[in-house]
Design a protein around this motif. Structure first.
Motif, PDB file in Angstrom:
ATOM      1  N   MET A  85       0.813  -1.216   0.000  1.00  0.00           N
ATOM      2  CA  MET A  85       0.000   0.000   0.000  1.00  0.00           C
ATOM      3  C   MET A  85       0.850   1.271   0.000  1.00  0.00           C
ATOM      4  O   MET A  85       0.339   2.358  -0.277  1.00  0.00           O
ATOM      5  CB  MET A  85      -0.931   0.023   1.212  1.00  0.00           C
ATOM      6  N   ILE A  86       2.133   1.149   0.299  1.00  0.00           N
ATOM      7  CA  ILE A  86       2.971   2.346   0.414  1.00  0.00           C
ATOM      8  C   ILE A  86       2.982   3.142  -0.888  1.00  0.00           C
ATOM      9  O   ILE A  86       2.782   4.368  -0.893  1.00  0.00           O
ATOM     10  CB  ILE A  86       4.410   1.966   0.832  1.00  0.00           C
ATOM     11  N   ARG A  87       3.188   2.461  -2.014  1.00  0.00           N
ATOM     12  CA  ARG A  87       3.220   3.166  -3.300  1.00  0.00           C
ATOM     13  C   ARG A  87       1.841   3.690  -3.705  1.00  0.00           C
ATOM     14  O   ARG A  87       1.738   4.595  -4.538  1.00  0.00           O
ATOM     15  CB  ARG A  87       3.770   2.250  -4.390  1.00  0.00           C
ATOM     16  N   ARG A  88       0.800   3.120  -3.115  1.00  0.00           N
ATOM     17  CA  ARG A  88      -0.560   3.557  -3.440  1.00  0.00           C
ATOM     18  C   ARG A  88      -1.008   4.751  -2.589  1.00  0.00           C
ATOM     19  O   ARG A  88      -2.111   5.252  -2.766  1.00  0.00           O
ATOM     20  CB  ARG A  88      -1.537   2.393  -3.272  1.00  0.00           C
ATOM     21  N   MET A  89      -0.164   5.165  -1.665  1.00  0.00           N
ATOM     22  CA  MET A  89      -0.508   6.300  -0.802  1.00  0.00           C
ATOM     23  C   MET A  89       0.488   7.444  -0.959  1.00  0.00           C
ATOM     24  O   MET A  89       0.662   8.256  -0.054  1.00  0.00           O
ATOM     25  CB  MET A  89      -0.564   5.836   0.662  1.00  0.00           C
ATOM     26  N   LYS A  90       1.107   7.541  -2.134  1.00  0.00           N
ATOM     27  CA  LYS A  90       2.162   8.549  -2.349  1.00  0.00           C
ATOM     28  C   LYS A  90       1.613   9.945  -2.592  1.00  0.00           C
ATOM     29  O   LYS A  90       2.319  10.932  -2.379  1.00  0.00           O
ATOM     30  CB  LYS A  90       3.046   8.132  -3.532  1.00  0.00           C
ATOM     31  N   THR A  91       0.374  10.037  -3.082  1.00  0.00           N
ATOM     32  CA  THR A  91      -0.175  11.356  -3.428  1.00  0.00           C
ATOM     33  C   THR A  91      -1.528  11.530  -2.745  1.00  0.00           C
ATOM     34  O   THR A  91      -2.584  11.252  -3.309  1.00  0.00           O
ATOM     35  CB  THR A  91      -0.329  11.497  -4.950  1.00  0.00           C
ATOM     36  N   VAL A  92      -1.470  12.005  -1.522  1.00  0.00           N
ATOM     37  CA  VAL A  92      -2.675  12.200  -0.706  1.00  0.00           C
ATOM     38  C   VAL A  92      -3.559  13.273  -1.333  1.00  0.00           C
ATOM     39  O   VAL A  92      -3.089  14.351  -1.718  1.00  0.00           O
ATOM     40  CB  VAL A  92      -2.287  12.609   0.727  1.00  0.00           C
ATOM     41  N   ASP A  93      -4.866  12.973  -1.453  1.00  0.00           N
ATOM     42  CA  ASP A  93      -5.758  13.990  -2.022  1.00  0.00           C
ATOM     43  C   ASP A  93      -7.017  14.255  -1.204  1.00  0.00           C
ATOM     44  O   ASP A  93      -7.726  15.220  -1.467  1.00  0.00           O
ATOM     45  CB  ASP A  93      -6.138  13.632  -3.469  1.00  0.00           C
ATOM     46  N   ASP A  94      -7.343  13.432  -0.219  1.00  0.00           N
ATOM     47  CA  ASP A  94      -8.443  13.759   0.687  1.00  0.00           C
ATOM     48  C   ASP A  94      -8.161  13.124   2.037  1.00  0.00           C
ATOM     49  O   ASP A  94      -7.470  12.097   2.134  1.00  0.00           O
ATOM     50  CB  ASP A  94      -9.792  13.278   0.148  1.00  0.00           C
ATOM     51  N   HIS A  95      -8.709  13.752   3.089  1.00  0.00           N
ATOM     52  CA  HIS A  95      -8.417  13.309   4.451  1.00  0.00           C
ATOM     53  C   HIS A  95      -9.471  13.924   5.366  1.00  0.00           C
ATOM     54  O   HIS A  95      -9.712  15.127   5.345  1.00  0.00           O
ATOM     55  CB  HIS A  95      -7.011  13.769   4.861  1.00  0.00           C
ATOM     56  N   LYS A  96     -10.118  13.079   6.140  1.00  0.00           N
ATOM     57  CA  LYS A  96     -11.196  13.548   7.009  1.00  0.00           C
ATOM     58  C   LYS A  96     -11.077  12.900   8.382  1.00  0.00           C
ATOM     59  O   LYS A  96     -10.808  11.701   8.495  1.00  0.00           O
ATOM     60  CB  LYS A  96     -12.552  13.218   6.396  1.00  0.00           C
ATOM     61  N   SER A  97     -11.310  13.714   9.401  1.00  0.00           N
ATOM     62  CA  SER A  97     -11.330  13.214  10.770  1.00  0.00           C
ATOM     63  C   SER A  97     -12.708  12.617  11.051  1.00  0.00           C
ATOM     64  O   SER A  97     -13.729  13.268  10.813  1.00  0.00           O
ATOM     65  CB  SER A  97     -11.031  14.358  11.738  1.00  0.00           C
ATOM     66  N   VAL A  98     -12.745  11.378  11.564  1.00  0.00           N
ATOM     67  CA  VAL A  98     -14.024  10.680  11.738  1.00  0.00           C
ATOM     68  C   VAL A  98     -14.086   9.995  13.096  1.00  0.00           C
ATOM     69  O   VAL A  98     -13.090   9.922  13.823  1.00  0.00           O
ATOM     70  CB  VAL A  98     -14.241   9.632  10.623  1.00  0.00           C
ATOM     71  N   ASP A  99     -15.274   9.476  13.399  1.00  0.00           N
ATOM     72  CA  ASP A  99     -15.506   8.705  14.627  1.00  0.00           C
ATOM     73  C   ASP A  99     -15.029   9.478  15.854  1.00  0.00           C
ATOM     74  O   ASP A  99     -14.155   9.031  16.591  1.00  0.00           O
ATOM     75  CB  ASP A  99     -14.810   7.339  14.529  1.00  0.00           C
ATOM     76  N   ASN A 100     -15.659  10.671  16.046  1.00  0.00           N
ATOM     77  CA  ASN A 100     -15.327  11.546  17.179  1.00  0.00           C
ATOM     78  C   ASN A 100     -13.847  11.931  17.208  1.00  0.00           C
ATOM     79  O   ASN A 100     -13.226  12.022  18.278  1.00  0.00           O
ATOM     80  CB  ASN A 100     -15.719  10.882  18.507  1.00  0.00           C
ATOM     81  N   ASN A 101     -13.310  12.136  16.016  1.00  0.00           N
ATOM     82  CA  ASN A 101     -11.924  12.599  15.852  1.00  0.00           C
ATOM     83  C   ASN A 101     -10.890  11.618  16.390  1.00  0.00           C
ATOM     84  O   ASN A 101      -9.776  12.013  16.741  1.00  0.00           O
ATOM     85  CB  ASN A 101     -11.733  13.974  16.508  1.00  0.00           C
ATOM     86  N   THR A 102     -11.240  10.340  16.420  1.00  0.00           N
ATOM     87  CA  THR A 102     -10.287   9.321  16.867  1.00  0.00           C
ATOM     88  C   THR A 102      -9.580   8.649  15.693  1.00  0.00           C
ATOM     89  O   THR A 102      -8.578   7.954  15.891  1.00  0.00           O
ATOM     90  CB  THR A 102     -10.984   8.238  17.702  1.00  0.00           C
ATOM     91  N   LYS A 103     -10.102   8.851  14.479  1.00  0.00           N
ATOM     92  CA  LYS A 103      -9.551   8.193  13.309  1.00  0.00           C
ATOM     93  C   LYS A 103      -9.445   9.180  12.153  1.00  0.00           C
ATOM     94  O   LYS A 103     -10.221  10.142  12.086  1.00  0.00           O
ATOM     95  CB  LYS A 103     -10.432   7.005  12.895  1.00  0.00           C
ATOM     96  N   ILE A 104      -8.526   8.924  11.239  1.00  0.00           N
ATOM     97  CA  ILE A 104      -8.336   9.762  10.065  1.00  0.00           C
ATOM     98  C   ILE A 104      -8.475   8.899   8.817  1.00  0.00           C
ATOM     99  O   ILE A 104      -7.757   7.913   8.656  1.00  0.00           O
ATOM    100  CB  ILE A 104      -6.952  10.446  10.057  1.00  0.00           C
ATOM    101  N   LEU A 105      -9.420   9.276   7.947  1.00  0.00           N
ATOM    102  CA  LEU A 105      -9.577   8.629   6.646  1.00  0.00           C
ATOM    103  C   LEU A 105      -8.707   9.364   5.637  1.00  0.00           C
ATOM    104  O   LEU A 105      -8.724  10.600   5.588  1.00  0.00           O
ATOM    105  CB  LEU A 105     -11.032   8.686   6.193  1.00  0.00           C
TER     106      LEU A 105
END
Length: 299
Positions: free
Chosen positions: A70-90
């Motif tokens: 998954m490392i090469r598949r996460m090289k260009t971050v384009d969205d990110h959201k804090s979820v589940d009462n800010n305990t997790k990051i999508l």
């Protein structure tokens, strides 16, 4: 008179304190910014273009317990959201992956191969929606279970998928493609085989649908290649969003309808930027070492 004057001063002081307190409470305390293979959470009120206050920092290549593939598949971050009462990051990446990490431990809780993913959203029942843009095996809206990594539960075709957002008060999932906006309801959601039902779709006033943000339960903000639009969900009408009228290549938006506070990013160096722009209050946060794409607000 002296007593009245003193009382008036007390009342005035209380009103001023209340106004300042209310204003502070409406200013986001944390924002998530991402680009390249980096996701950061910043202390927004105390960050400037010369002094970043970083509350959390992650390199996607260093996520704990994430498969090496998954490392090469996460090289260009384009969205990110804090979820589940800010305990997790999508986090989604146009390099072809989506992950969910624990904010405290930075451990991988979920992963999926998602070709050219451009937006991600957390849904009721610990489900995850991902919008995939143009590529082989892309052009889709996909649904996953957070407890079942890399296993698609449902998909629908969506050309140039770029935005996805859930509005709980409407019980609807909204998805944005190249030239249309869609609304889906959840079907068989409490079963192992959930699906989505297309309830309605609308043609965008321009092509190049990119950003999708709910500024309220009744209004969506949508960016296209050349402009930003507001969509009235009651009247089902599009109108130019005045604060960003004729601003092209807007990549992300946050807008508080009550205060007029606006935070956004736009493509200033090709599709990326080094600047996060804020209006009411006005400031620009510059991060020269990261090619930034989107900014999200932690509410």
């Amino acid at each position: 008179m002296t007593g009245l004057k003193f009382t008036a001063q007390l009342i005035l002081g209380w009103l001023l304190f209340s106004a300042v307190s209310c204003n502070k409470s409406t200013v986001p305390q944390e924002i998530i910014v991402g680009g390249d293979n980096v996701v950061m959470i910043l202390d927004f009120p105390n960050s400037t273009d010369t002094d970043l206050k970083v509350n959390w920092y992650l390199k996607t290549s260093e996520v704990q317990n994430m498969p090496d593939t998954m490392i090469r598949r996460m090289k260009t971050v384009d969205d990110h959201k804090s979820v589940d009462n800010n305990t997790k990051i999508l986090i989604s990446s146009s390099s072809g992956g989506t992950i969910m990490v624990d904010r405290e431990t930075k451990e991988c809780l979920f992963y999926a191969i998602t070709p050219n993913a451009h937006s991600v959203e957390y849904l009721p029942g610990d489900r995850i929606a991902v919008a995939l843009s143009i590529t082989e095996k892309g052009n889709q809206l996909q649904i996953y279970d957070a407890d079942r990594s890399n296993s698609v539960l449902f998909s629908d075709s969506l050309y140039s998928g770029h935005g996805v957002i859930w509005i709980a008060q409407r019980d609807l999932l909204y998805a944005l493609g190249y030239d249309e906006l869609r609304a889906y309801s959840l079907v068989d959601w409490d079963t192992p085989n959930p699906s989505l039902k297309l309830e309605e779709k609308w043609t965008l006033p321009e092509t190049g649908g990119h950003e999708l943000y709910a500024s309220s339960v009744n209004q969506l903000l949508i960016s296209t290649s050349k402009n930003v639009w507001k969509f009235d969900l009651k009247k089902e009408t599009f109108e130019v969003f005045a604060p960003l009228a004729d601003v092209p290549d807007v990549k992300s938006i946050y807008f508080d309808e009550k205060t007029g506070h606006l935070i956004y990013t736009k493509g200033e160096i090709s599709w990326w930027t080094h600047n996060i722009h804020s209006v009411n209050p006005s400031k620009t946060i510059t991060i020269p070492e990261v090619d930034l794409y989107k900014v999200r607000v932690i509410k």
